[in-house]
Design a protein around this motif. Structure first.
Motif, PDB file in Angstrom:
ATOM      1  N   PRO A 182       1.772   5.544  16.166  1.00  0.00           N
ATOM      2  CA  PRO A 182       0.344   5.859  16.013  1.00  0.00           C
ATOM      3  C   PRO A 182       0.099   7.358  16.188  1.00  0.00           C
ATOM      4  CG  PRO A 182       0.675   3.994  17.489  1.00  0.00           C
ATOM      5  CD  PRO A 182       2.024   4.604  17.271  1.00  0.00           C
ATOM      6  N   LEU A 183      -0.872   7.866  15.466  1.00  0.00           N
ATOM      7  CA  LEU A 183      -1.248   9.275  15.556  1.00  0.00           C
ATOM      8  C   LEU A 183      -2.645   9.378  16.161  1.00  0.00           C
ATOM      9  CD1 LEU A 183      -0.192  10.428  11.959  1.00  0.00           C
ATOM     10  CD2 LEU A 183       1.162  10.597  14.067  1.00  0.00           C
ATOM     11  N   ILE A 184      -2.814  10.239  17.140  1.00  0.00           N
ATOM     12  CA  ILE A 184      -4.126  10.491  17.735  1.00  0.00           C
ATOM     13  C   ILE A 184      -4.570  11.880  17.319  1.00  0.00           C
ATOM     14  CG2 ILE A 184      -5.428  10.691  19.885  1.00  0.00           C
ATOM     15  CD1 ILE A 184      -3.380   8.761  21.140  1.00  0.00           C
ATOM     16  N   LEU A 185      -5.672  11.931  16.576  1.00  0.00           N
ATOM     17  CA  LEU A 185      -6.157  13.189  16.019  1.00  0.00           C
ATOM     18  C   LEU A 185      -7.428  13.622  16.731  1.00  0.00           C
ATOM     19  CD1 LEU A 185      -5.781  12.459  12.184  1.00  0.00           C
ATOM     20  CD2 LEU A 185      -4.052  13.270  13.800  1.00  0.00           C
ATOM     21  N   PRO A 186      -7.526  14.881  17.129  1.00  0.00           N
ATOM     22  CA  PRO A 186      -8.747  15.368  17.785  1.00  0.00           C
ATOM     23  C   PRO A 186      -9.904  15.468  16.806  1.00  0.00           C
ATOM     24  CG  PRO A 186      -7.254  17.178  17.366  1.00  0.00           C
ATOM     25  CD  PRO A 186      -6.503  15.929  16.994  1.00  0.00           C
ATOM     26  N   ALA A 187     -11.080  15.721  17.348  1.00  0.00           N
ATOM     27  CA  ALA A 187     -12.304  15.674  16.544  1.00  0.00           C
ATOM     28  C   ALA A 187     -12.312  16.675  15.398  1.00  0.00           C
ATOM     29  CB  ALA A 187     -13.522  15.892  17.435  1.00  0.00           C
ATOM     30  N   HIS A 188     -11.620  17.794  15.543  1.00  0.00           N
ATOM     31  CA  HIS A 188     -11.664  18.806  14.490  1.00  0.00           C
ATOM     32  C   HIS A 188     -10.571  18.608  13.437  1.00  0.00           C
ATOM     33  CE1 HIS A 188      -8.826  20.355  17.465  1.00  0.00           C
ATOM     34  NE2 HIS A 188      -8.318  21.141  16.543  1.00  0.00           N
ATOM     35  N   HIS A 189      -9.823  17.507  13.508  1.00  0.00           N
ATOM     36  CA  HIS A 189      -8.813  17.197  12.502  1.00  0.00           C
ATOM     37  C   HIS A 189      -9.308  16.090  11.577  1.00  0.00           C
ATOM     38  CE1 HIS A 189      -5.057  18.890  14.758  1.00  0.00           C
ATOM     39  NE2 HIS A 189      -6.059  19.739  14.714  1.00  0.00           N
ATOM     40  N   THR A 190      -8.946  16.198  10.313  1.00  0.00           N
ATOM     41  CA  THR A 190      -9.320  15.207   9.305  1.00  0.00           C
ATOM     42  C   THR A 190      -8.075  14.541   8.752  1.00  0.00           C
ATOM     43  OG1 THR A 190     -11.313  16.417   8.653  1.00  0.00           O
ATOM     44  CG2 THR A 190     -10.435  14.869   7.060  1.00  0.00           C
ATOM     45  N   CYS A 191      -8.133  13.234   8.560  1.00  0.00           N
ATOM     46  CA  CYS A 191      -7.056  12.477   7.927  1.00  0.00           C
ATOM     47  C   CYS A 191      -7.519  12.046   6.542  1.00  0.00           C
ATOM     48  CB  CYS A 191      -6.679  11.255   8.762  1.00  0.00           C
ATOM     49  SG  CYS A 191      -5.391  10.218   8.013  1.00  0.00           S
ATOM     50  N   MET A 192      -6.713  12.346   5.535  1.00  0.00           N
ATOM     51  CA  MET A 192      -7.061  12.013   4.155  1.00  0.00           C
ATOM     52  C   MET A 192      -5.971  11.136   3.552  1.00  0.00           C
ATOM     53  SD  MET A 192      -9.419  12.935   1.706  1.00  0.00           S
ATOM     54  CE  MET A 192      -9.828  14.686   1.870  1.00  0.00           C
ATOM     55  N   LEU A 193      -6.367  10.046   2.921  1.00  0.00           N
ATOM     56  CA  LEU A 193      -5.440   9.178   2.205  1.00  0.00           C
ATOM     57  C   LEU A 193      -5.649   9.370   0.713  1.00  0.00           C
ATOM     58  CD1 LEU A 193      -5.830   5.819   4.208  1.00  0.00           C
ATOM     59  CD2 LEU A 193      -4.363   7.782   4.722  1.00  0.00           C
TER      60      LEU A 193
ATOM     61  N   LEU B 101       0.855  -1.186   0.000  1.00  0.00           N
ATOM     62  CA  LEU B 101       0.000   0.000   0.000  1.00  0.00           C
ATOM     63  C   LEU B 101       0.891   1.236   0.000  1.00  0.00           C
ATOM     64  CD1 LEU B 101      -2.928   1.205   0.390  1.00  0.00           C
ATOM     65  CD2 LEU B 101      -2.361   1.323   2.818  1.00  0.00           C
ATOM     66  N   VAL B 102       0.658   2.116  -0.962  1.00  0.00           N
ATOM     67  CA  VAL B 102       1.380   3.388  -1.023  1.00  0.00           C
ATOM     68  C   VAL B 102       0.339   4.499  -1.028  1.00  0.00           C
ATOM     69  CG1 VAL B 102       3.095   4.797  -2.233  1.00  0.00           C
ATOM     70  CG2 VAL B 102       3.214   2.288  -2.370  1.00  0.00           C
ATOM     71  N   MET B 103       0.330   5.300   0.026  1.00  0.00           N
ATOM     72  CA  MET B 103      -0.658   6.359   0.191  1.00  0.00           C
ATOM     73  C   MET B 103       0.010   7.641   0.683  1.00  0.00           C
ATOM     74  SD  MET B 103      -4.009   5.815  -0.293  1.00  0.00           S
ATOM     75  CE  MET B 103      -5.300   4.561  -0.297  1.00  0.00           C
ATOM     76  N   ASP B 104      -0.393   8.755   0.097  1.00  0.00           N
ATOM     77  CA  ASP B 104      -0.044  10.046   0.674  1.00  0.00           C
ATOM     78  C   ASP B 104      -1.031  10.341   1.791  1.00  0.00           C
ATOM     79  OD1 ASP B 104       2.223  10.771  -0.747  1.00  0.00           O
ATOM     80  OD2 ASP B 104       1.082  11.629  -2.395  1.00  0.00           O
ATOM     81  N   VAL B 105      -0.493  10.650   2.961  1.00  0.00           N
ATOM     82  CA  VAL B 105      -1.326  10.927   4.127  1.00  0.00           C
ATOM     83  C   VAL B 105      -1.354  12.437   4.360  1.00  0.00           C
ATOM     84  CG1 VAL B 105      -1.666  10.504   6.592  1.00  0.00           C
ATOM     85  CG2 VAL B 105      -0.676   8.706   5.141  1.00  0.00           C
ATOM     86  N   GLU B 106      -2.571  12.996   4.374  1.00  0.00           N
ATOM     87  CA  GLU B 106      -2.754  14.413   4.658  1.00  0.00           C
ATOM     88  C   GLU B 106      -3.493  14.578   5.982  1.00  0.00           C
ATOM     89  OE1 GLU B 106      -4.781  16.361   1.487  1.00  0.00           O
ATOM     90  OE2 GLU B 106      -3.179  16.028   0.018  1.00  0.00           O
TER      91      GLU B 106
END
Length: 264
Positions: A198-209, A133-138
């Motif tokens: 591991p990354l922990i993101l708060p509710a107002h953050h979005t993770c995009m692959l 799997l190759v993904m750009d993570v935003e």
């Protein structure tokens, strides 16, 4: 009050299901599989996952409670020998509602077709159909890293004790509105690098692959495994919807963690 019951399907769970339905009907509660106020899940955490997905369109109106017929679960806190006690509590006691955050998964396609939206109670994973799997993570619209490895797992706080924990992720109390991104066997050498944690993101953050070299992916949403083709992006965030659990007594999260992973 209207109720529905879901069963794991084994003999023990089915017997309890019929017994509980009879008891609740005797208390003049109404059985309604379409629009229940409360759903009783009899089996294990997997059974409650099925119930959640069945009633995901009624999350603001339906509360869940679980009876475990096997090992102690994180969602099923009542035992079979407590069924009469639970029936009386449902019929006679106003229950407290405890809300847990969920995970929203939005998959968009390169042909600009209709997007797919899912809700997960535990987690969602992304893997390549073939090869690495190759993904750009935003994160929050900014490029964070280019991931190479077996896959990525994005989990809810209540799901942090499931697959996420096996991947070395942190256990997060479900009162915290967040999502967690954990790596599956990332490739790290002199050429390729990921954060490796591991990354922990708060509710107002979005993770995009965003795909780099392939567009077909195997995506899981809890127990569901889905094949998506011509994928343009996969977005994860905390949605407005929450799952509601009916609590008739204390059910401390850290005690569940202790009893599940530490206690004999």
């Amino acid at each position: 009050m209207k109720f529905a019951i879901t069963s794991k399907g084994d003999q023990k769970s089915n017997i309890l299901m019929h017994k509980m339905r009879t008891y609740l009907l005797d208390f003049d509660l109404k059985y309604d599989e379409d629009q229940p106020d409360i759903v009783v899940s009899i089996g294990g955490d997997g059974t409650l996952l099925y119930a959640f997905h069945r009633y995901k369109s009624r999350l603001s109106k339906t509360a869940f409670v679980g009876i475990h017929t096997g090992h102690l679960g994180f969602y099923a806190d009542w035992t079979p020998d407590e069924i009469e006690k639970l029936v009386i509590a449902i019929a006679k006691t106003p229950f407290q509602v405890v809300e847990y955050p969920l995970l929203e998964v939005i998959i968009r396609y390169s042909h600009a077709g209709k997007e797919s939206r899912y809700l997960a109670l535990n987690e969602s994973t992304v893997k390549s159909v073939e090869g690495t799997l190759v993904m750009d993570v935003e994160i929050r619209g900014q490029h964070f890293e280019r991931f190479r490895g077996d896959g990525l797992c994005v989990s809810t706080p209540s799901g942090s004790t499931a697959y996420n924990k096996a991947l070395g992720g942190a256990i997060i109390h479900p009162s915290i509105s967040a999502i967690q991104v954990a790596e599956m066997a990332s490739i790290n050498n002199k050429v390729f690098r990921t954060v490796g944690s591991p990354l922990i993101l708060p509710a107002h953050h979005t993770c995009m692959l965003k795909p780099v070299n392939r567009t077909d992916f195997q995506v899981t949403v809890d127990h569901l495994t889905l094949l998506h083709k011509d994928v343009k992006s996969i977005q994860f965030r905390v949605p407005e919807e929450k799952i509601r659990f009916a609590r008739f007594r204390p059910f401390p999260f850290w005690k569940r963690v202790h009893d599940s992973f530490i206690s004999d």
